[in-house]
Design an enzyme around this catalytic site. Structure first.
Site, PDB file in Angstrom:
ATOM      1  N   LYS A  11      22.494  53.372  48.972  1.00 13.84           N
ATOM      2  CA  LYS A  11      21.372  52.346  48.061  1.00 13.84           C
ATOM      3  C   LYS A  11      20.650  51.262  47.980  1.00 13.84           C
ATOM      4  CE  LYS A  11      26.567  52.998  46.378  1.00 13.84           C
ATOM      5  NZ  LYS A  11      27.457  52.289  45.688  1.00 13.84           N
ATOM      6  N   PHE A  49      31.153  46.927  33.847  1.00 19.39           N
ATOM      7  CA  PHE A  49      29.775  46.512  34.776  1.00 19.39           C
ATOM      8  C   PHE A  49      28.724  48.074  35.170  1.00 19.39           C
ATOM      9  CE2 PHE A  49      33.749  48.973  36.875  1.00 19.39           C
ATOM     10  CZ  PHE A  49      32.942  50.452  37.481  1.00 19.39           C
ATOM     11  N   ARG A  91      34.395  58.662  54.239  1.00 21.30           N
ATOM     12  CA  ARG A  91      34.723  57.733  53.180  1.00 21.30           C
ATOM     13  C   ARG A  91      35.001  57.344  53.994  1.00 21.30           C
ATOM     14  NH1 ARG A  91      34.496  57.441  47.738  1.00 21.30           N
ATOM     15  NH2 ARG A  91      36.482  56.502  47.428  1.00 21.30           N
ATOM     16  N   THR A 127      35.749  50.620  48.143  1.00 17.49           N
ATOM     17  CA  THR A 127      34.503  49.920  47.538  1.00 17.49           C
ATOM     18  C   THR A 127      33.964  49.218  47.541  1.00 17.49           C
ATOM     19  OG1 THR A 127      35.571  51.896  46.586  1.00 17.49           O
ATOM     20  CG2 THR A 127      33.991  51.065  45.394  1.00 17.49           C
ATOM     21  N   ARG A 176      30.748  48.948  54.389  1.00 18.41           N
ATOM     22  CA  ARG A 176      31.037  48.040  53.361  1.00 18.41           C
ATOM     23  C   ARG A 176      31.090  46.797  53.706  1.00 18.41           C
ATOM     24  NH1 ARG A 176      32.751  52.956  49.652  1.00 18.41           N
ATOM     25  NH2 ARG A 176      31.188  53.933  48.211  1.00 18.41           N
ATOM     26  N   HIS A 231      27.436  55.236  48.584  1.00 18.65           N
ATOM     27  CA  HIS A 231      28.470  56.524  48.289  1.00 18.65           C
ATOM     28  C   HIS A 231      28.675  56.937  49.118  1.00 18.65           C
ATOM     29  CE1 HIS A 231      29.728  58.609  45.042  1.00 18.65           C
ATOM     30  NE2 HIS A 231      28.741  59.583  45.304  1.00 18.65           N
TER      31      HIS A 231
END
Ligand code: AMP
Length: 245
Positions: A14, A64, A102, A108, A122, A147
């Protein structure tokens, strides 16, 4: 090769990761050495509004959502440098691709990631409060660097949304393809089989396409209910087409 070896997942690096020069770090975390997964496709994408909205369709009603769209389109990190607005999209392939990636991404929410999984990708992210006109905090934007598809069916939907079959070597394609026989043009959100001024040619005879896309286009052209919208099919053909939203 066994079916499990063909499992695929979509990864997006991202704009926050690009801005912070974390691309190399992220890719090293996902390297074949660590994951036993291989690249099946990659592209640098100037994310259009159409693609962003299709990608995050499930979040459309959330508070959001507008900030999420701004974020993935690069507005949040490159407000004055439109030429830097991009993401890098990857298809990774191999056994348990979805779960493995993942796991390396982690939760997240970057605050939770730091607490629960220090060292995950993350954990390097951040959270930006979202405020209404009066300054009251109404939500948050999660700048979480990466992502990764959540399930195998999400992966199929997302890979077909971002990638054409020809972006992926034939021996690495996991979903059925077909050779198209018609011209399909797109203009102002409508589909046509004939060219009109300013219409964009999505597909020409001989193009290799996802079978499910072609089935959807045929239904949409006849005005019949289709499993996906015209935008879902069209978005990838408009990737990097123009600098506009
Ligand atoms: P997901 O579909 O769960 O992968 O979420 C997609 C993206 O939406 C996440 O990577 C976050 O950037 C954002 N997101 C998800 N849930 C929230 C939330 N509760 N608040 C703010 N952003 C969120």
């Amino acid at each position: 090769m066994h079916k499990e070896a063909f499992e695929q997942t979509l990864v997006l690096i991202k704009p926050d990761a690009l801005k912070n020069s974390l691309t190399g770090y992220v890719l090293s975390q996902l390297s074949e050495f660590h994951t036993n997964l291989r690249f099946a496709g990659t592209k640098i994408v100037h994310v259009s509004r159409m693609l962003a909205e299709e990608h995050y369709a499930e979040h459309r009603s959330k508070v959001f959502y507008p900030s999420l769209i701004d974020f993935i389109m690069g507005f949040a990190h490159y407000p004055d440098e439109p030429w830097k607005r991009r993401v890098i999209a990857f298809v990774y392939q191999g056994p348990e691709a979805v779960k493995k990636i993942r796991d390396i991404c982690g939760p997240t929410n970057p605050h939770i990631a730091r607490e629960q999984r220090p060292g995950c990708i993350r954990a390097l992210g951040t959270i930006v409060p979202l405020k209404d006109a009066s300054g009251k905090v109404i939500g948050e934007r999660m700048d979480n660097l990466i992502h990764a598809s959540a399930t195998n069916s999400d992966a199929e939907r997302e890979i077909k949304l971002w990638f054409n079959p020809v972006d992926i070597p034939p021996s690495m394609r996991s979903y059925p393809t077909e050779i198209n026989n018609d011209h399909f043009y797109f203009k102002d959100g409508k589909l046509s089989l004939t060219h009109a001024p300013d219409s964009i040619c999505l597909l020409a005879p001989g193009d290799v396409v996802w079978k499910s896309d072609l089935e959807a286009l045929r239904l949409l052209y006849k005005g019949q209910p289709s499993p996906c919208s015209l935008e879902t099919v069209a978005a990838k053909y408009l990737v990097n087409y123009s600098q506009e939203d």
